[in-house]
Design a protein around this motif. Sequence first.
Motif, PDB file in Angstrom:
ATOM      1  N   PRO A  52      23.187  54.392  64.469  1.00 61.38           N
ATOM      2  CA  PRO A  52      22.374  53.416  63.364  1.00 61.38           C
ATOM      3  C   PRO A  52      23.353  54.363  62.407  1.00 61.38           C
ATOM      4  O   PRO A  52      23.547  54.852  62.358  1.00 61.38           O
ATOM      5  CB  PRO A  52      20.875  53.942  63.455  1.00 61.38           C
ATOM      6  CG  PRO A  52      21.613  55.583  64.225  1.00 61.38           C
ATOM      7  CD  PRO A  52      23.004  55.275  65.408  1.00 61.38           C
ATOM      8  N   PRO A  53      22.441  53.257  61.224  1.00 67.31           N
ATOM      9  CA  PRO A  53      22.811  54.349  59.830  1.00 67.31           C
ATOM     10  C   PRO A  53      22.334  55.203  59.534  1.00 67.31           C
ATOM     11  O   PRO A  53      20.751  55.607  60.240  1.00 67.31           O
ATOM     12  CB  PRO A  53      21.712  53.352  58.746  1.00 67.31           C
ATOM     13  CG  PRO A  53      21.793  52.195  59.276  1.00 67.31           C
ATOM     14  CD  PRO A  53      21.543  52.283  60.893  1.00 67.31           C
ATOM     15  N   TYR A  54      22.831  57.246  59.476  1.00 72.67           N
ATOM     16  CA  TYR A  54      22.327  57.811  59.421  1.00 72.67           C
ATOM     17  C   TYR A  54      22.414  58.484  58.101  1.00 72.67           C
ATOM     18  O   TYR A  54      22.555  60.350  58.282  1.00 72.67           O
ATOM     19  CB  TYR A  54      22.518  58.658  61.093  1.00 72.67           C
ATOM     20  CG  TYR A  54      23.724  59.064  61.530  1.00 72.67           C
ATOM     21  CD1 TYR A  54      24.661  59.457  60.556  1.00 72.67           C
ATOM     22  CD2 TYR A  54      24.253  58.086  62.438  1.00 72.67           C
ATOM     23  CE1 TYR A  54      25.878  60.201  60.913  1.00 72.67           C
ATOM     24  CE2 TYR A  54      25.832  58.253  62.761  1.00 72.67           C
ATOM     25  CZ  TYR A  54      26.737  59.462  62.120  1.00 72.67           C
ATOM     26  OH  TYR A  54      27.827  59.718  62.072  1.00 72.67           O
ATOM     27  N   ILE A  55      23.205  58.011  57.180  1.00 72.01           N
ATOM     28  CA  ILE A  55      23.191  59.016  56.064  1.00 72.01           C
ATOM     29  C   ILE A  55      22.348  59.087  54.977  1.00 72.01           C
ATOM     30  O   ILE A  55      21.365  57.818  54.742  1.00 72.01           O
ATOM     31  CB  ILE A  55      24.129  58.526  55.497  1.00 72.01           C
ATOM     32  CG1 ILE A  55      25.667  57.960  55.768  1.00 72.01           C
ATOM     33  CG2 ILE A  55      24.663  59.433  54.128  1.00 72.01           C
ATOM     34  CD1 ILE A  55      26.338  59.325  56.633  1.00 72.01           C
ATOM     35  N   SER A  56      21.357  60.410  54.169  1.00 71.83           N
ATOM     36  CA  SER A  56      19.639  60.530  53.671  1.00 71.83           C
ATOM     37  C   SER A  56      20.561  60.242  52.184  1.00 71.83           C
ATOM     38  O   SER A  56      21.305  59.738  52.139  1.00 71.83           O
ATOM     39  CB  SER A  56      19.650  61.793  53.557  1.00 71.83           C
ATOM     40  OG  SER A  56      20.141  62.451  53.414  1.00 71.83           O
ATOM     41  N   SER A  57      19.898  59.941  51.348  1.00 71.75           N
ATOM     42  CA  SER A  57      19.739  59.738  50.389  1.00 71.75           C
ATOM     43  C   SER A  57      20.383  59.861  49.256  1.00 71.75           C
ATOM     44  O   SER A  57      21.321  59.668  48.776  1.00 71.75           O
ATOM     45  CB  SER A  57      18.504  58.798  49.317  1.00 71.75           C
ATOM     46  OG  SER A  57      17.968  58.672  50.413  1.00 71.75           O
ATOM     47  N   ARG A  58      20.139  61.733  49.798  1.00 71.90           N
ATOM     48  CA  ARG A  58      20.979  62.291  48.696  1.00 71.90           C
ATOM     49  C   ARG A  58      22.393  63.005  49.429  1.00 71.90           C
ATOM     50  O   ARG A  58      23.220  62.582  48.503  1.00 71.90           O
ATOM     51  CB  ARG A  58      19.945  63.534  48.883  1.00 71.90           C
ATOM     52  CG  ARG A  58      20.881  65.376  49.082  1.00 71.90           C
ATOM     53  CD  ARG A  58      19.758  66.776  48.483  1.00 71.90           C
ATOM     54  NE  ARG A  58      19.772  66.620  49.836  1.00 71.90           N
ATOM     55  CZ  ARG A  58      20.451  67.372  51.004  1.00 71.90           C
ATOM     56  NH1 ARG A  58      21.243  67.866  50.216  1.00 71.90           N
ATOM     57  NH2 ARG A  58      20.514  67.326  51.778  1.00 71.90           N
ATOM     58  N   ALA A  91      25.316  49.675  56.535  1.00 66.58           N
ATOM     59  CA  ALA A  91      25.516  50.645  56.998  1.00 66.58           C
ATOM     60  C   ALA A  91      25.452  51.562  57.501  1.00 66.58           C
ATOM     61  O   ALA A  91      26.145  52.377  58.427  1.00 66.58           O
ATOM     62  CB  ALA A  91      26.709  49.892  57.976  1.00 66.58           C
ATOM     63  N   LEU A  92      25.240  52.341  56.037  1.00 67.82           N
ATOM     64  CA  LEU A  92      24.934  53.905  56.411  1.00 67.82           C
ATOM     65  C   LEU A  92      24.260  54.869  56.686  1.00 67.82           C
ATOM     66  O   LEU A  92      23.330  55.299  56.154  1.00 67.82           O
ATOM     67  CB  LEU A  92      25.986  54.243  55.069  1.00 67.82           C
ATOM     68  CG  LEU A  92      27.985  53.845  55.390  1.00 67.82           C
ATOM     69  CD1 LEU A  92      28.630  53.646  53.980  1.00 67.82           C
ATOM     70  CD2 LEU A  92      28.231  54.754  56.367  1.00 67.82           C
ATOM     71  N   LEU A  93      22.858  53.871  55.350  1.00 61.53           N
ATOM     72  CA  LEU A  93      22.255  54.448  53.936  1.00 61.53           C
ATOM     73  C   LEU A  93      21.021  54.312  55.045  1.00 61.53           C
ATOM     74  O   LEU A  93      20.386  53.339  55.613  1.00 61.53           O
ATOM     75  CB  LEU A  93      21.796  53.827  52.800  1.00 61.53           C
ATOM     76  CG  LEU A  93      20.947  54.464  51.774  1.00 61.53           C
ATOM     77  CD1 LEU A  93      20.900  56.132  51.397  1.00 61.53           C
ATOM     78  CD2 LEU A  93      20.589  53.996  51.195  1.00 61.53           C
ATOM     79  N   ALA A  94      19.921  55.515  55.580  1.00 63.40           N
ATOM     80  CA  ALA A  94      19.228  55.194  55.588  1.00 63.40           C
ATOM     81  C   ALA A  94      17.714  55.492  55.395  1.00 63.40           C
ATOM     82  O   ALA A  94      16.656  54.822  55.478  1.00 63.40           O
ATOM     83  CB  ALA A  94      18.492  56.463  57.468  1.00 63.40           C
ATOM     84  N   GLY A  95      17.281  56.863  54.935  1.00 63.29           N
ATOM     85  CA  GLY A  95      16.577  57.165  53.469  1.00 63.29           C
ATOM     86  C   GLY A  95      16.357  58.777  53.538  1.00 63.29           C
ATOM     87  O   GLY A  95      17.349  59.176  53.561  1.00 63.29           O
ATOM     88  N   PRO A  96      15.608  59.011  53.129  1.00 62.22           N
ATOM     89  CA  PRO A  96      15.110  60.148  52.425  1.00 62.22           C
ATOM     90  C   PRO A  96      15.581  61.625  53.035  1.00 62.22           C
ATOM     91  O   PRO A  96      16.263  62.305  53.066  1.00 62.22           O
ATOM     92  CB  PRO A  96      13.994  60.324  51.954  1.00 62.22           C
ATOM     93  CG  PRO A  96      13.400  58.828  51.852  1.00 62.22           C
ATOM     94  CD  PRO A  96      13.634  58.554  52.816  1.00 62.22           C
ATOM     95  N   GLU A  97      15.202  61.338  55.092  1.00 61.80           N
ATOM     96  CA  GLU A  97      15.966  62.241  55.949  1.00 61.80           C
ATOM     97  C   GLU A  97      16.765  61.735  56.713  1.00 61.80           C
ATOM     98  O   GLU A  97      17.715  63.097  57.116  1.00 61.80           O
ATOM     99  CB  GLU A  97      14.783  61.783  57.054  1.00 61.80           C
ATOM    100  CG  GLU A  97      13.493  62.510  57.226  1.00 61.80           C
ATOM    101  CD  GLU A  97      12.739  63.055  57.932  1.00 61.80           C
ATOM    102  OE1 GLU A  97      12.311  63.905  59.249  1.00 61.80           O
ATOM    103  OE2 GLU A  97      11.162  61.483  57.627  1.00 61.80           O
ATOM    104  N   GLY A  98      16.918  60.712  56.607  1.00 59.84           N
ATOM    105  CA  GLY A  98      18.890  60.622  57.159  1.00 59.84           C
ATOM    106  C   GLY A  98      18.386  60.004  58.771  1.00 59.84           C
ATOM    107  O   GLY A  98      19.487  59.520  59.432  1.00 59.84           O
ATOM    108  N   ILE A  99      17.287  60.637  59.241  1.00 62.27           N
ATOM    109  CA  ILE A  99      16.984  60.232  60.901  1.00 62.27           C
ATOM    110  C   ILE A  99      15.674  58.864  61.104  1.00 62.27           C
ATOM    111  O   ILE A  99      15.595  58.611  62.102  1.00 62.27           O
ATOM    112  CB  ILE A  99      16.144  61.454  61.380  1.00 62.27           C
ATOM    113  CG1 ILE A  99      15.069  62.027  61.138  1.00 62.27           C
ATOM    114  CG2 ILE A  99      17.752  62.360  61.722  1.00 62.27           C
ATOM    115  CD1 ILE A  99      14.390  62.952  62.235  1.00 62.27           C
ATOM    116  N   GLU A 100      15.790  58.244  59.851  1.00 61.00           N
ATOM    117  CA  GLU A 100      14.580  57.165  60.080  1.00 61.00           C
ATOM    118  C   GLU A 100      14.950  56.186  61.125  1.00 61.00           C
ATOM    119  O   GLU A 100      14.434  55.654  61.905  1.00 61.00           O
ATOM    120  CB  GLU A 100      14.545  56.543  58.389  1.00 61.00           C
ATOM    121  CG  GLU A 100      14.301  57.021  57.181  1.00 61.00           C
ATOM    122  CD  GLU A 100      14.511  57.994  56.792  1.00 61.00           C
ATOM    123  OE1 GLU A 100      15.217  58.477  57.567  1.00 61.00           O
ATOM    124  OE2 GLU A 100      14.449  58.820  55.944  1.00 61.00           O
TER     125      GLU A 100
END
Length: 284
Positions: free
Chosen positions: A190-196, A213-222
């Motif tokens: 899944p996308p697992y890059i955090s916003s930061r 395809a990359l960006l998940a959310g603030p944590e990365g594990i959403e």
Amino acid sequence: MTTIAEILREASLALEAAGSPTSRLDAEVLLEYCLKVDRLHFYTHPEQALNSEAAEDYAKKIDRRKKGEPIAYIIGVKEFWSLPFQVGPSVLIPRPETEVLVEEALMVMRQRRPRGWRVLEIGTGSGAVAVALASERTDIRVTATDLSGGALAVAKCNAERNGVGDRVLFLQGDLFEPVTGRYDVILSNPPYISSRDFELLPLGIRDYEPPDALLAGPEGIEFHRRLIFQGASFLKRGGWLLMEMGEEQGPGIERCFDAQGGYETAEVRSDYGGAERVVKARRK
Ligand SMILES: C[S@@+](CC[C@H](N)C(=O)[O-])C[C@H]1O[C@@H](n2cnc3c(N)ncnc32)[C@H](O)[C@@H]1O
């Protein structure tokens, strides 16, 4: 007229000046693609002259690379699991470390079953994982989903191109929305890059690969959390959920499995570079 040796020298110097750490290799791969020869040809025929059409085509591709575009998008193809995959702006370029996800899925399915295995891939992108699995095993039925219609069009071409078009079903929708029933194996990169971390990605990735395809959310594990919680209702008893993850995401993901409560203890597998890469857990 310019010779192969001259044009390669000029192109690799130009790419080096533009910051490519693999300038000579890039120059050779692009010339290999333009001339439709293999790289050995450059060493056996260094004095061969390029016609103006080939030289112009090559110069355009070198310019794209100088701006940071990944080689795979320029030549439109990337190898994964020793198979060729068409790639373009609507799909993530499949990464070698994702082969570990395929290896782990094959491992949990090592026993043949009289009624076969029912496998679901969420977020198939270019179709790399689903097609690799279907190409390895004729006794599995694969359903592969993606939110992106553009990605699914590419994935379907890749399934056809690799001879498994009739054994992978592609469906469009948000995570489990387009699927019904229960599966033996659910897997996802899944996308697992955090916003930061997204802001810190190399430009070649951030500017060219699809952010969805990359960006998940603030944590990365959403996405992992949603896959764990929603996935429990789509797994058969004893079925497996396998997910690719970022290097430091293991503990957070393990806590999600514990919180959901319906899985046995999760296990983490590292990739060949030594980074923790795949987490898997079995439905109780
Ligand atoms: C990291 S890429 C993985 C692509 C491919 N499986 C691979 O390993 O190369 C994640 C994929 O998930 C898809 N995606 C993102 N959000 C989604 C959602 N809510 N539901 C389904 N797919 C989604 C993206 O379009 C993308 O193709």
